[in-house]
Structures are given as C-alpha cells and as structure tokens.
Design a protein around this motif. Structure first.
Motif, mmCIF file in Angstrom:
data_model
loop_
_atom_site.group_PDB
_atom_site.id
_atom_site.type_symbol
_atom_site.label_atom_id
_atom_site.label_comp_id
_atom_site.label_asym_id
_atom_site.label_seq_id
_atom_site.Cartn_x
_atom_site.Cartn_y
_atom_site.Cartn_z
ATOM 1 N N GLY A 180 32.409 36.051 39.877
ATOM 2 C CA GLY A 180 32.133 36.807 41.050
ATOM 3 C C GLY A 180 33.320 38.285 41.011
ATOM 4 O O GLY A 180 32.819 39.255 40.908
ATOM 5 N N GLU A 181 34.608 37.475 40.983
ATOM 6 C CA GLU A 181 35.516 38.606 41.216
ATOM 7 C C GLU A 181 35.770 39.490 39.958
ATOM 8 O O GLU A 181 35.876 40.468 39.972
ATOM 9 C CB GLU A 181 36.771 37.883 41.523
ATOM 10 N N ALA A 182 35.373 38.994 38.888
ATOM 11 C CA ALA A 182 35.531 39.718 37.481
ATOM 12 C C ALA A 182 34.604 40.781 37.254
ATOM 13 O O ALA A 182 34.461 41.794 36.727
ATOM 14 C CB ALA A 182 35.297 38.515 36.476
ATOM 15 N N ARG A 183 33.405 40.383 38.058
ATOM 16 C CA ARG A 183 32.341 41.481 38.141
ATOM 17 C C ARG A 183 32.559 42.700 39.389
ATOM 18 O O ARG A 183 31.623 43.220 39.661
ATOM 19 C CB ARG A 183 30.886 40.765 38.251
ATOM 20 N N GLY A 184 33.651 42.457 39.947
ATOM 21 C CA GLY A 184 33.971 43.629 41.122
ATOM 22 C C GLY A 184 33.440 43.025 42.298
ATOM 23 O O GLY A 184 33.527 43.901 43.321
ATOM 24 N N HIS A 185 33.185 41.705 42.827
ATOM 25 C CA HIS A 185 32.677 41.268 44.101
ATOM 26 C C HIS A 185 33.829 40.627 45.030
ATOM 27 O O HIS A 185 34.809 40.042 44.232
ATOM 28 C CB HIS A 185 31.231 40.432 43.890
ATOM 29 N N GLU A 186 33.528 40.654 46.100
ATOM 30 C CA GLU A 186 34.483 39.672 46.847
ATOM 31 C C GLU A 186 33.671 38.349 47.231
ATOM 32 O O GLU A 186 32.538 38.492 47.663
ATOM 33 C CB GLU A 186 34.745 40.467 48.171
ATOM 34 N N ALA A 219 24.906 37.766 50.066
ATOM 35 C CA ALA A 219 24.316 36.556 49.609
ATOM 36 C C ALA A 219 25.204 35.238 49.572
ATOM 37 O O ALA A 219 26.372 35.650 49.842
ATOM 38 C CB ALA A 219 23.920 36.785 48.064
ATOM 39 N N VAL A 220 24.544 33.996 49.617
ATOM 40 C CA VAL A 220 25.429 32.976 49.751
ATOM 41 C C VAL A 220 24.937 32.325 48.698
ATOM 42 O O VAL A 220 23.575 32.074 48.144
ATOM 43 C CB VAL A 220 24.868 32.297 51.100
ATOM 44 N N VAL A 440 26.095 34.180 34.552
ATOM 45 C CA VAL A 440 24.795 34.318 34.998
ATOM 46 C C VAL A 440 24.274 34.368 36.008
ATOM 47 O O VAL A 440 23.470 34.852 36.713
ATOM 48 C CB VAL A 440 24.296 33.355 33.681
ATOM 49 N N MET A 441 24.809 33.136 36.913
ATOM 50 C CA MET A 441 24.459 33.115 38.394
ATOM 51 C C MET A 441 24.803 34.443 39.399
ATOM 52 O O MET A 441 24.006 34.840 40.004
ATOM 53 C CB MET A 441 25.169 31.699 38.819
ATOM 54 N N ILE A 442 25.758 34.973 38.844
ATOM 55 C CA ILE A 442 26.376 36.051 39.580
ATOM 56 C C ILE A 442 25.438 37.243 39.173
ATOM 57 O O ILE A 442 24.800 38.215 39.953
ATOM 58 C CB ILE A 442 27.840 36.653 39.415
ATOM 59 N N GLU A 443 25.141 37.407 37.843
ATOM 60 C CA GLU A 443 24.048 38.394 37.496
ATOM 61 C C GLU A 443 22.665 38.256 38.132
ATOM 62 O O GLU A 443 22.266 39.246 38.303
ATOM 63 C CB GLU A 443 24.019 38.428 35.884
ATOM 64 N N THR A 444 22.437 37.282 38.213
ATOM 65 C CA THR A 444 21.164 36.775 38.789
ATOM 66 C C THR A 444 20.986 37.390 40.369
ATOM 67 O O THR A 444 20.066 37.841 40.807
ATOM 68 C CB THR A 444 20.848 35.300 38.971
ATOM 69 N N ILE A 445 22.088 37.193 41.036
ATOM 70 C CA ILE A 445 22.184 37.634 42.364
ATOM 71 C C ILE A 445 22.192 39.232 42.491
ATOM 72 O O ILE A 445 21.369 39.817 43.275
ATOM 73 C CB ILE A 445 23.439 37.214 42.940
ATOM 74 N N GLU A 446 22.834 39.850 41.427
ATOM 75 C CA GLU A 446 22.867 41.217 41.477
ATOM 76 C C GLU A 446 21.707 41.906 41.201
ATOM 77 O O GLU A 446 21.110 42.786 41.638
ATOM 78 C CB GLU A 446 23.750 41.703 40.203
ATOM 79 N N LYS A 447 20.645 41.246 40.591
ATOM 80 C CA LYS A 447 19.533 41.565 40.011
ATOM 81 C C LYS A 447 18.570 41.564 41.189
ATOM 82 O O LYS A 447 17.587 42.470 41.385
ATOM 83 C CB LYS A 447 18.731 40.804 38.784
#
Length: 452
Positions: A180-186, A219-220, A440-447
């Motif tokens: 998550g942090e690698a994709r710029g999220h907290e 999201a959680v 992949v899990m983080i990408e799913t939340i983004e989508k």
C-alpha cells in the motif's frame, strides 16, 4: 403535460448540489436522496438536519455538505422490505427549465444505482413518465460533472487504508502495508481488539483505544483471526455503515468461517466437495461413518483453521471413538471422506476479484496426511487446469469473497473443493510463485474506489 424518462438529471441548488442523476419511480410515494453522516441540529427554535451527499455514484471522495430544515421523521419501507425511520426535508428541485418544491427523505442509498429517487408526489400534475426514454430534460456529461464539482475534487496523494488484524508482525500484514505504501497510500494497522463502536442512528462512530474517532478511512482490509470472527465482523458492518469499503464483507467472512454452512452452500451451487456428513446424536455415528465410505476418514472441527482441529481416523473403531468423544463435550464436527489418491497433496489458488492470480501445490511433510505450510509442508509451482481454475473462481464467488484462498484436491473423479479461506496467508504463495499478491489486493481497492 411534459414527459419524463426513467432517469433524469436534477439540480438541488438550495442544497448546493448542481447535478445528480435521479431514478424516476412512480411506485414510490416520496422522493429520496442519498445522505451520509446525518445529524440533527438546532437553529434558534427550529430543528434542522446536517448531512453529506455523495452525488457521483461509486465516488465517495466528492462529498457535498448540506443543511435543511427538518420537516418530519417518517417510517419508510425500503425496496428490500426493511422499515426504517428517515428524516424528511423540503427543498427546490430543477428539471430542465422547471423548478418546484419537493419533499425528500434522507437515506443511505450508497449501494443503489441512483443517488436520488423521484417519487410520484413530485410527478403528480406535472409530468407523465415514459420508461422507454431517458434524460428528456438534458444530459450531463462526465466532463460537465467534473466542472460542476471541481471545488470538491481535492488532489490526493493516496488513499487511507485500514488493515484490521491482530499481529502487525505477520508476513502477510507487513506485505500488505508495504504494498500500500509503495503505491502512495497511507496504511494504518488497526488491532481489531482495540477498536470499538458507537451504535446510534444519528451519529454512528468507530473509535480506537484512547478515544480516537476513526473517520478518515477510504477502505478497510480485514484479516480477522478465527477466535474473534464475531467481533471482527461486527466492526466490518460498522465500517460499512459509515460508507467505508471493506475488501471482504462481514457476511462473506461469516459464511466462509462456518464450515457446515459453507459446505451446504457449495452443494447448493453444484460445487463438488469430498462426501461430507454431519449429525448430532452418537446413535447415528456408525451410519455417519458408512455414509462417507468408511475409514480412513477425516474429522474436522467446525472452527478449525490452518490444519488445526483436523484428524485422520484410520479405522472405523478409531473414527467412532473420536466422533463420540467430540460429541460428548458438545463439540460440532464434520466427518469427511478421505481422498487417498491425493497422496498428501492439495492446491492453493489465490483468488482476487474473480480471478486466480497465483496457484501452488502443497505437499504434506512425511507422516502427515494433509499439506500445510504452517506445519512443515512444502509449496511448489503448479499449472492448474481450466476446470480447477473455474472451480476456484466459482467457490470464491459462492462465498461472496473478493479475496480468497481456495484449497482444491485432485481425486479420481476430478478436482474437489476442500475449503475457502477468507484471510489467506501470503508468505508461502508469494515465495513459491514470486508474484506480488499484496500489490494485486491494493490495486483491487483502487479500482473499486476509482482512484486515479
């Protein structure tokens, strides 16, 4: 008399909502508006309502703050047949060139296709409805919406994600935080046992130990250990009530953790599993054993996890003793046929958002009958068949899980489903496949949240 289509664009200028798509429904008496964070306030001697409207479907980042005088509180039955009390306000609505006053009930329509509903009280004497038409009074493009709501589009460096779990040092939890942090999220770790909630129709809340209100999450990601399934799922329902997206829902996790109910759902959905039996009385034990083709057979605690609480009974006599021993202490178990030809191997398919993103074969260590990485089993790459892929996807869907670990066993009669796990571990499958499943899990939340 003017014509309305089945859907129309409206303006609620007094509420500061310049454009919102409404479903025209002559079957509903009162019009309705999506509203979050509804709070009753007092202005002078009058009661008012303060609330937020998310006018763009599937976009919680645009929230328009609104205030209106309270007209009434009414009991309204939803389309699902559920009765609930809703505040009622009165405001001006504009459709094309027409403006007039309407009453609106404020409701959580976040899961509905439309954020507003126009009922027959707004239509009577003004319009006829032609359900074959749409947007008879003008359309609003996506570009128009961005322009109208430009003050509410804030530049965001990333999402705020909550990881609801118990141990921040587990490999899976650390990897999810890293991804998550690698994709710029907290990504904030939330110990599920330190989270508590306020249940209130007007101002529901979730708080963290020390009294901090948790109101900033987009999201959680739930990774709830079995021992706190009940409490963890209650927290997820509360997050959902507050409009926070949960990667796996409370209902899906609950279904997957109840092995008996899950087995019944699999059978109902034509998903093949090893022959499984369940009975309460010790008087039925012998027939229960015969029903699953006799020994050797597997005995499973209904709440077992990661291979714990799973016993191999090699003879009918041993099976009868173990089954009756569990029943004597009021412990619920499943009895399941033993697939000898599997030779201690099974397949773990990691399913995310309806796709198998990685698969491994697990081999039990010597002397064990079931593969389990947590108990010394070995993992290796495997190419699954189209039938196994279809079984994995169908099984996750039957549980309504966005993220699932699906365990499959190869038998003489084809692939059989063993189990669906709602909090699958990442360590074994990431190490064996080299795939970044956490990403992949983080990408799913983004989508899902349409984060760009």
């Amino acid at each position: 008399m003017k014509i309305l289509g089945s859907e129309e664009w409206c303006q609620l200028n007094l509420l500061g909502v310049p454009a919102i798509k409404a479903r025209v429904d002559s079957g509903a008496k009162t019009s309705s508006l999506q509203a979050n964070n509804v709070k009753f306030i007092t202005k002078g001697l009058e009661e008012w309502v303060r609330f937020e409207v998310n006018p763009i479907q599937e976009n919680r980042s645009v929230a328009v703050p609104c205030e209106a005088k309270l007209v009434d509180v009414r009991t309204v039955k939803s389309s699902q047949g559920i009765s609930e009390e809703r505040p009622v306000v009165r405001t001006m609505v504009t459709l094309g060139d027409d403006s007039f006053e309407i009453e609106l009930t404020l409701a959580n329509r976040d899961t509905m296709e439309y954020r507003m509903l126009l009922g027959r009280e707004a239509l009577n004497g003004r319009y006829l409805v032609d359900p074959s038409k749409s947007f008879c009074h003008g359309e609003v493009t996506e570009k128009d919406m961005k322009a109208k709501y430009s003050p509410y589009f804030t530049k965001k460096t990333g999402l705020t994600l909550g990881l609801l779990a118990s141990n921040p040092n587990l490999y899976s939890n650390k990897r999810i935080i890293e991804a998550g942090e690698a994709r710029g999220h907290e990504v904030v770790f939330l110990n599920a046992e330190h989270v508590y909630m306020k249940l209130d129709a007007s101002s529901p809340e979730i708080r963290y130990r020390g009294g901090n209100i948790l109101d900033m999450f987009d999201a959680v990601i739930p990774r709830i250990k079995p021992s706190i399934t009940f409490y963890g799922c209650a927290l997820l329902r509360q997050f959902d009530t507050l409009g926070v997206y949960c990667l796996n829902s409370a209902d899906a996790i609950t279904k997957s953790r109840d092995k008996l109910f899950a087995s019944q759902l699999f059978a109902k959905n034509d998903i093949h599993i090893p022959i499984t039996g369940f009975a309460k009385s010790p008087l039925d034990t012998k027939d229960l054993i015969r029903m699953v083709n006799g020994s050797p057979l597997i005995i499973k605690l209904l709440e077992s996890t990661q291979g714990k609480g799973v016993v191999l009974a090699e003879t009918n006599k041993a099976a009868e003793s173990v089954i009756n021993a569990f029943k004597s202490v009021q412990t619920n178990i499943l009895v399941q046929e033993f697939i000898k030809e599997a030779n201690g191997q099974d397949i773990r398919c990691f399913v995310v958002n309806g796709k198998v993103v990685a698969s491994i074969q697990r081999q039990a260590q010597k002397g064990e009958f079931r593969a389990n990485i947590h108990q010394g089993g070995k993992a290796s790459l495997i190419k699954i068949t189209a039938e196994e892929r279809k079984l994995a996807v169908k099984s996750a869907k039957a549980m309504d899980l966005v993220v699932a670990g699906v365990d499959i066993i190869r038998s003489n009669r084809g692939p059989l489903l063993l189990e669906v796990n709602s909090s699958p571990g990442l360590e074994g499958i990431e190490n064996a496949t080299g795939k970044d499943i956490a990403n992949v899990m983080i990408e799913t939340i983004e989508k899902k949240l349409k984060f760009v």
